[in-house]
Design an enzyme around this catalytic site. Structure first.
Site, PDB file in Angstrom:
ATOM      1  N   VAL A  28       3.818   7.979   7.975  1.00 27.73           N
ATOM      2  CA  VAL A  28       2.923   8.919   7.278  1.00 27.73           C
ATOM      3  C   VAL A  28       1.478   8.705   7.732  1.00 27.73           C
ATOM      4  CG1 VAL A  28       2.060   9.693   5.038  1.00 27.73           C
ATOM      5  CG2 VAL A  28       4.426   8.947   5.239  1.00 27.73           C
TER       6      VAL A  28
ATOM      7  N   LYS B 196      16.324   5.790  -6.831  1.00 25.68           N
ATOM      8  CA  LYS B 196      15.836   5.075  -5.645  1.00 25.68           C
ATOM      9  C   LYS B 196      16.834   3.987  -5.306  1.00 25.68           C
ATOM     10  CE  LYS B 196      12.194   4.736  -2.882  1.00 25.68           C
ATOM     11  NZ  LYS B 196      11.319   5.825  -2.389  1.00 25.68           N
TER      12      LYS B 196
ATOM     13  N   GLY C  24       1.771   3.763   9.790  1.00 30.50           N
ATOM     14  CA  GLY C  24       3.198   3.980  10.030  1.00 30.50           C
ATOM     15  C   GLY C  24       3.492   5.462  10.136  1.00 30.50           C
TER      16      GLY C  24
ATOM     17  N   GLY D 269      -2.490   1.432   6.743  1.00 25.80           N
ATOM     18  CA  GLY D 269      -1.088   1.638   7.142  1.00 25.80           C
ATOM     19  C   GLY D 269      -0.974   2.786   8.119  1.00 25.80           C
TER      20      GLY D 269
HETATM   21  P1  NAI Z   1       6.168   2.938   7.434  1.00 23.91           P
HETATM   22  O1  NAI Z   1       6.967   1.717   7.235  1.00 23.91           O
HETATM   23  O2  NAI Z   1       6.461   3.833   8.572  1.00 23.91           O
HETATM   24  O3  NAI Z   1       4.617   2.538   7.556  1.00 23.91           O
HETATM   25  C1  NAI Z   1       4.013   1.566   6.798  1.00 23.91           C
HETATM   26  C2  NAI Z   1       2.906   0.971   7.682  1.00 23.91           C
HETATM   27  O4  NAI Z   1       2.108   0.109   6.887  1.00 23.91           O
HETATM   28  C3  NAI Z   1       3.439   0.162   8.846  1.00 23.91           C
HETATM   29  O5  NAI Z   1       2.769   0.545  10.045  1.00 23.91           O
HETATM   30  C4  NAI Z   1       3.110  -1.272   8.465  1.00 23.91           C
HETATM   31  O6  NAI Z   1       2.883  -2.099   9.582  1.00 23.91           O
HETATM   32  C5  NAI Z   1       1.857  -1.069   7.655  1.00 23.91           C
HETATM   33  N1  NAI Z   1       1.526  -2.137   6.733  1.00 23.91           N
HETATM   34  C6  NAI Z   1       2.369  -2.916   6.013  1.00 23.91           C
HETATM   35  N2  NAI Z   1       1.652  -3.785   5.284  1.00 23.91           N
HETATM   36  C7  NAI Z   1       0.352  -3.523   5.524  1.00 23.91           C
HETATM   37  C8  NAI Z   1      -0.870  -4.078   5.065  1.00 23.91           C
HETATM   38  N3  NAI Z   1      -0.902  -5.088   4.195  1.00 23.91           N
HETATM   39  N4  NAI Z   1      -2.020  -3.573   5.531  1.00 23.91           N
HETATM   40  C9  NAI Z   1      -2.031  -2.565   6.407  1.00 23.91           C
HETATM   41  N5  NAI Z   1      -0.899  -1.995   6.894  1.00 23.91           N
HETATM   42  C10 NAI Z   1       0.261  -2.481   6.456  1.00 23.91           C
HETATM   43  O7  NAI Z   1       6.218   3.735   6.037  1.00 23.91           O
HETATM   44  P2  NAI Z   1       5.836   5.256   5.774  1.00 23.91           P
HETATM   45  O8  NAI Z   1       7.060   6.074   5.817  1.00 23.91           O
HETATM   46  O9  NAI Z   1       4.649   5.644   6.584  1.00 23.91           O
HETATM   47  O10 NAI Z   1       5.418   5.185   4.235  1.00 23.91           O
HETATM   48  C11 NAI Z   1       4.168   4.634   3.864  1.00 23.91           C
HETATM   49  C12 NAI Z   1       4.068   4.627   2.345  1.00 23.91           C
HETATM   50  O11 NAI Z   1       4.199   5.963   1.844  1.00 23.91           O
HETATM   51  C13 NAI Z   1       5.170   3.814   1.623  1.00 23.91           C
HETATM   52  O12 NAI Z   1       4.617   3.249   0.446  1.00 23.91           O
HETATM   53  C14 NAI Z   1       6.199   4.861   1.254  1.00 23.91           C
HETATM   54  O13 NAI Z   1       6.955   4.467   0.126  1.00 23.91           O
HETATM   55  C15 NAI Z   1       5.286   6.031   0.924  1.00 23.91           C
HETATM   56  N6  NAI Z   1       5.928   7.322   1.056  1.00 23.91           N
HETATM   57  C16 NAI Z   1       6.487   7.694   2.243  1.00 23.91           C
HETATM   58  C17 NAI Z   1       7.095   8.930   2.363  1.00 23.91           C
HETATM   59  C18 NAI Z   1       7.677   9.395   3.669  1.00 23.91           C
HETATM   60  O14 NAI Z   1       7.963  10.603   3.785  1.00 23.91           O
HETATM   61  N7  NAI Z   1       7.848   8.524   4.656  1.00 23.91           N
HETATM   62  C19 NAI Z   1       7.182   9.845   1.231  1.00 23.91           C
HETATM   63  C20 NAI Z   1       6.484   9.403   0.048  1.00 23.91           C
HETATM   64  C21 NAI Z   1       5.911   8.164  -0.018  1.00 23.91           C
END
Ligand code: NAI
Length: 349
Positions: free
Chosen positions: A182, A80, A180, A178
């Site tokens: 995913v 990572k 975002g 969240g």
């Molecule tokens: P992202 O950055 O697109 O979305 C994260 C979302 O969570 C954002 O909308 C943000 O505003 C929100 N957020 C942050 N703090 C928060 C809180 N305290 N309460 C509520 N919402 C909050 O990230 P993504 O790509 O969606 O990933 C989400 C999680 O899944 C991360 O932990 C990442 O490591 C994990 N992950 C993602 C993968 C991927 O393919 N993108 C693969 C495997 C794991």
């Protein structure tokens, strides 16, 4: 910085720190294990309170990647990277190129893709100078978050079978933390399957949109884990399940995409003590890395072929999760403990 003595060290094979004064790049690449193949793992771009926290995030996430790839049956190890700083403020093509040039120095033992704070276009920028980058739309399966969400839905089906026997999504209430990359895809899919949704994000505009489009109920970011739902689905950052928050969760299962959801082993014990089923994060969120396999096999120095189409490989998350729940029940152990033992056997630790 505490390094070999860090509780997260776990015999990492290699850890590199990079800096580039011109662009402001400061990055750490952690390679936990290459026992099953070159280390694969995303690059996270975020501001950390201090360097120790950044290092420990990289180490923890990298070990989880070893487990994730092993349990997903991939010919990859675990690694990572973290780039330290606020991406909104310091991300630039110069910085990403400097990062790519440093990755070339590590060479073929570390292959990366996007994570929090990075987007597909950023991966394409890095790929202009470095071949060891996946998750690009030109050369691979594109945005991994779509596949992570698909894999998560397969994992949620396993949770329905194991914990909510006979139920379908339309019988259930799910809280998604969240919205975002995913989380949004997951919300869309759960809505299409008729689930009742509670949503939360620190970005109010995402929440308002989900409420308007999907009839979701909004929850405050500090309160979402307490929602009266059947499944709590953390899709924001890690560490959200602490001993304290575990005591407040109303759901009967926790199953989400966020990496490192359990802040400590005691948090997992607290969930189990309350009879809450936990789907180990690195098993249920493996869709992104599974989708990168074709691209990975095309990189310099790689060979081999995939054994099934992507849709079939993503479905295997369902079976793997059921297998872990079953092993855990038979051993009277927690799923995350059994998953870790299983993964460590596979990587010969
Ligand atoms: P992202 O950055 O697109 O979305 C994260 C979302 O969570 C954002 O909308 C943000 O505003 C929100 N957020 C942050 N703090 C928060 C809180 N305290 N309460 C509520 N919402 C909050 O990230 P993504 O790509 O969606 O990933 C989400 C999680 O899944 C991360 O932990 C990442 O490591 C994990 N992950 C993602 C993968 C991927 O393919 N993108 C693969 C495997 C794991």
């Amino acid at each position: 910085m505490q390094f070999w003595n860090s509780p997260e060290f776990d015999d990492h094979e290699q850890v590199c720190c990079f800096s580039d004064a011109g662009s402001g790049l400061r990055a750490i690449v952690a390679i936990h294990s290459t026992a099953l193949g070159p280390a694969a793992g995303g690059t996270r771009f975020m501001a950390y309170p201090d360097e120790q926290r950044a290092l420990e995030d990289a180490l923890r996430l990298s070990r989880a990647m070893s487990y994730k790839s092993a349990l997903a049956g991939l010919p990859c190890g675990g690694g990572k990277a973290v780039i330290i700083g606020d991406p909104e403020r310091i991300k630039s093509a110069d910085l990403l190129h400097a990062y790519g040039r440093y990755l070339n120095r590590i060479g073929a033992v570390f292959v990366t893709g996007e994570d929090v704070g990075m987007a597909v276009r950023d991966m394409e920028t890095i790929r202009a100078v470095c071949p060891y980058v996946g998750g690009t739309s030109s050369a691979g399966a594109g945005d991994p978050s779509v596949h992570t969400a698909t894999g998560l839905m397969h994992g949620l089906r396993a949770v329905l079978k194991w914990r909510f026997r006979g139920a379908s999504f339309s019988d259930l209430r799910v809280a998604i933390q969240g919205l975002g990359a995913v989380g949004w895809h997951v919300v869309e899919r759960l809505h299409a399957q008729g689930a009742q949704l509670t949503v939360s994000d620190i970005r109010p505009e995402r929440v308002e949109r989900a409420v308007a489009l999907f009839g979701a109920r909004a929850a405050h970011p500090d309160e979402v884990h307490r929602s009266e739902v059947d499944i709590y689905c953390p899709c924001a950052l890690g560490g959200v399940i602490t001993e304290e928050s575990a005591g407040q969760i109303q759901a009967r299962a926790v199953a989400g995409a966020a990496n490192n959801q359990l802040a400590s082993p005691a948090a997992g014990q607290a969930l189990a003590a309350r009879g809450i089923l936990y789907a180990p994060d690195y098993v249920i969120n493996a869709g992104g890395i599974i989708s990168g396999l074709e691209e990975f096999l095309k990189m310099p120095g790689r060979s081999g072929r995939v054994d099934a189409p992507l849709s079939v490989r993503l479905e295997r998350i369902h079976d793997r999760l059921l297998e872990i729940f079953d092993r855990a029940a038979r051993a009277q152990e927690r799923p995350e403990v059994v998953a870790e033992q299983f993964a460590r056997e596979l990587i010969k630790r």
